[in-house]
Design an enzyme around this catalytic site. Structure first.
Site, PDB file in Angstrom:
ATOM      1  N   GLY A  14       0.776  -1.228   0.000  1.00 37.85           N
ATOM      2  CA  GLY A  14       0.000   0.000   0.000  1.00 37.85           C
ATOM      3  C   GLY A  14       0.809   1.280   0.000  1.00 37.85           C
ATOM      4  O   GLY A  14       0.276   2.346   0.305  1.00 37.85           O
ATOM      5  N   ASN A  16       2.107   2.933  -2.611  1.00 37.16           N
ATOM      6  CA  ASN A  16       1.565   3.821  -3.639  1.00 37.16           C
ATOM      7  C   ASN A  16       0.198   4.358  -3.237  1.00 37.16           C
ATOM      8  O   ASN A  16      -0.099   5.534  -3.420  1.00 37.16           O
ATOM      9  CB  ASN A  16       1.472   3.096  -4.987  1.00 37.16           C
ATOM     10  N   LEU A  87      -3.492  -6.870  -8.014  1.00 34.51           N
ATOM     11  CA  LEU A  87      -3.077  -8.012  -8.828  1.00 34.51           C
ATOM     12  C   LEU A  87      -4.168  -8.663  -9.668  1.00 34.51           C
ATOM     13  O   LEU A  87      -3.897  -9.109 -10.773  1.00 34.51           O
ATOM     14  CB  LEU A  87      -2.392  -9.054  -7.938  1.00 34.51           C
ATOM     15  N   ILE A  90      -8.920  -6.854 -13.933  1.00 39.41           N
ATOM     16  CA  ILE A  90     -10.178  -6.102 -13.834  1.00 39.41           C
ATOM     17  C   ILE A  90     -11.183  -6.714 -14.818  1.00 39.41           C
ATOM     18  O   ILE A  90     -10.875  -6.866 -16.007  1.00 39.41           O
ATOM     19  CB  ILE A  90      -9.943  -4.611 -14.150  1.00 39.41           C
ATOM     20  N   HIS A 106       2.667   0.174 -14.021  1.00 36.68           N
ATOM     21  CA  HIS A 106       3.412  -1.061 -14.263  1.00 36.68           C
ATOM     22  C   HIS A 106       4.896  -0.781 -14.053  1.00 36.68           C
ATOM     23  O   HIS A 106       5.393   0.245 -14.518  1.00 36.68           O
ATOM     24  CB  HIS A 106       3.162  -1.574 -15.682  1.00 36.68           C
ATOM     25  N   ASP A 147      -2.150  -5.225 -19.315  1.00 38.04           N
ATOM     26  CA  ASP A 147      -1.044  -4.302 -19.612  1.00 38.04           C
ATOM     27  C   ASP A 147      -1.041  -3.850 -21.066  1.00 38.04           C
ATOM     28  O   ASP A 147      -0.002  -3.401 -21.581  1.00 38.04           O
ATOM     29  CB  ASP A 147       0.320  -4.917 -19.252  1.00 38.04           C
ATOM     30  N   GLU A 176       7.792   5.722  -9.141  1.00 37.12           N
ATOM     31  CA  GLU A 176       6.357   5.593  -8.846  1.00 37.12           C
ATOM     32  C   GLU A 176       5.910   6.612  -7.808  1.00 37.12           C
ATOM     33  O   GLU A 176       4.887   7.277  -7.979  1.00 37.12           O
ATOM     34  CB  GLU A 176       6.052   4.186  -8.327  1.00 37.12           C
TER      35      GLU A 176
END
Length: 192
Positions: A14, A16, A87, A90, A106, A147, A176
């Site tokens: 968590g 990010n 992970l 969707i 990614h 992706d 990131e």
């Protein structure tokens, strides 16, 4: 820009997710309305709760059930979904309902090292094994192809031959933390 409610979907530590919540914490334009996780033991739960953001744990079956997910997202009046280390794939109904309103991060320079099974350490180990001289992060649209959505932004970092997969991961993670919230804000301003 109208006030935008976002949901962050996260599975892991968590970092990010927490970074994004903090980035928008004082915003008058963006509210982190919900964190969704698929792991009941994920550290992201405590991080989100400490920052006052509601958390919903969804099983794989619930994630893939339109009669569960759509009412949940509508309950929080969600306009946009941010994937931050989430992970599971969707489901198509969510991609369609939030077309060009779901972004993902990614940990490589897509299209390299993307696709099913390529996440976290798997990506960094592949980058190391290939002897790459650079890596980076990609922010992209979520589509039914893992992706495979259009690239929104990429940021690069140089690698040296002695960098381990762990060092590669650390270098990429710095990108990131610095850029993902900024890219999200830019996309929101362009979208809303």
């Amino acid at each position: 820009m109208k006030k935008v409610n976002i949901a962050i979907f996260a599975s892991g530590e968590g970092t990010n997710c927490e970074n994004i919540i903090r980035f928008f914490n004082d915003s008058t334009e963006v509210s982190t309305a919900l964190v969704v996780t698929n792991k009941a033991e994920s550290p992201v739960i405590e991080k989100a709760k400490k920052l006052g953001v509601p958390v919903q744990i969804v099983s794989k079956a619930e994630l893939n059930d339109e009669t569960v997910m759509m009412p949940l997202l509508q309950h929080y009046s969600l306009d946009f979904i941010v994937l931050a280390g989430f992970l599971p794939i969707i489901p198509n109904f969510l991609v369609e309902a939030y077309l060009r309103r779901i972004v993902n991060i990614h940990p490589s320079l897509l299209p390299k090292y993307g696709g099913k099974g390529m996440w976290g350490h798997h990506v960094h180990e592949a980058v190391k094994a290939a002897g790459e001289t650079e890596t980076g992060m990609t922010v992209h649209w979520v589509t039914p192809v893992c992706d495979g959505g259009g690239i929104i932004a990429q940021y690069r970092v140089a690698l040296s031959p002695e960098d381990s997969a762990e060092v590669i991961a650390e270098k990429e993670h710095v990108l990131e933390m610095k850029y993902y919230p900024q890219v999200i804000l830019r996309v929101l301003k362009e979208t809303f």
